[in-house]
Write an enzyme that holds these catalytic residues in place. Sequence first.
Site: not given
Ligand code: NAD
Ligand code: TYD
Length: 350
Positions: A131-133, A156, A160
């Site tokens: 992630t960019d975080e 988190y 990562k």
């Molecule tokens: P998500 O939470 O929707 O899905 C995570 C999946 O991992 C779930 O299916 C869960 O069951 C599985 N999982 C969790 N713990 C596990 C374990 N111990 N063993 C096996 N499986 C397990 O997450 P997402 O949003 O799809 O993110 C996927 C990846 O992309 C993550 O690594 C996250 O850090 C990265 N990412 C997400 C975003 C975003 O905007 N959602 C952006 C950048 C990077």
């Molecule tokens: P989120 O979807 O949790 O992604 P991330 O924290 O990984 O960026 O949140 C996106 C933005 O929205 C973040 O600045 C937090 C804010 N947010 C709220 O203001 N209210 C909410 O209930 C949630 C879930 C997020």
Amino acid sequence: MRTILITGGAGFIGSHVVRLFVNKYRDYKIVNLDKLTYAGNLTNLRDIEHKPNYIFEKGDITDSNQIQKLFDKYKFDGVVHLAAESHVDRSISNPMEFIMTNIVGTVNLLNAARSIWKDDFNGKRFYHISTDEVYGSLGEEGKFLETTPYDPRSPYSASKASSDHLVRAYFHTFHLPVVISNCSNNYGPYQFPEKLVPLFIHNIRNNKPLPVYGKGENVRDWLYVEDHAKAIDLIFHNGREGETYNIGGNNEWQNIELIKKLIEIVDRKLGRSEGESLKLITYVKDRAGHDLRYAIDATKIKEELGWEPTVKFTEGFESTVDWYLENEEWLNNVTSGDYIKYYNEQYVKR
Ligand code: NAD
Ligand code: TYD
């Protein structure tokens, strides 16, 4: 025939990656390993679950014995690692799960890959999705580059960042053929409704309060999830070994502006009068350590691999709202049980 392990394939981004790989690479065997936590749901993959090149394995990446057995059984040629605990708010209330899955789980996978590949890395690849975080929080100017120093601020992002460092360490120390990408915020179908976009669509529809953290002035860079999946495909196949690629939407929105846009679209689609749901906006206590701004400079992936976002934000956002409005049953299904408890703890006490 290549056998590819995709971890976390039942989650939001993982399900889009599994679907893309299963449909595009008929000569690959795709093994989806997922623990099916609250965030993982096999209904996300109903359309491909019977394909001959797809196998689901329920398992936990924190269990090193189980992981080693899985690698011994399938002798994977490649790993696309997405499994993670992914929600910042949960990492604040329960950091340990993040340490276990995101750090220990990643090292278990690295060790298992090493053990079956030995020193023969020909045609092998370990791809870690991040992630960019990890780069921390930006001020009003600037963007994250691949060379930006890590400065994670939440449990988190720190977990990562730690896993990214370990993946790089295995490249330098053991020559494991790794590649890493760091992506901005994704939106689209099948995202668990604890994240901003699906949660707010659901709440607008049901006339529930929209909990805006702080003043709503934080900025995120939004990318349509299928564009991320396409970038993952390109990096897995063509990215350079040992390299990192930033992936972003070039699409920054202040939270409150994004929320107003969502209200406008949902109200229109539900036949409500313009601005009717603005009254649902409720400012609540800010998230602890809330990063102000994320923005990605995605020049490297554009120049090296020719990747750019293809879905325009207005179209992606409209179709995402349509999807959630049409899939109320999916939403009810994934939000039964444990999620209700989390929601009450997270928001009712605020
Ligand atoms: P998500 O939470 O929707 O899905 C995570 C999946 O991992 C779930 O299916 C869960 O069951 C599985 N999982 C969790 N713990 C596990 C374990 N111990 N063993 C096996 N499986 C397990 O997450 P997402 O949003 O799809 O993110 C996927 C990846 O992309 C993550 O690594 C996250 O850090 C990265 N990412 C997400 C975003 C975003 O905007 N959602 C952006 C950048 C990077
Ligand atoms: P989120 O979807 O949790 O992604 P991330 O924290 O990984 O960026 O949140 C996106 C933005 O929205 C973040 O600045 C937090 C804010 N947010 C709220 O203001 N209210 C909410 O209930 C949630 C879930 C997020």
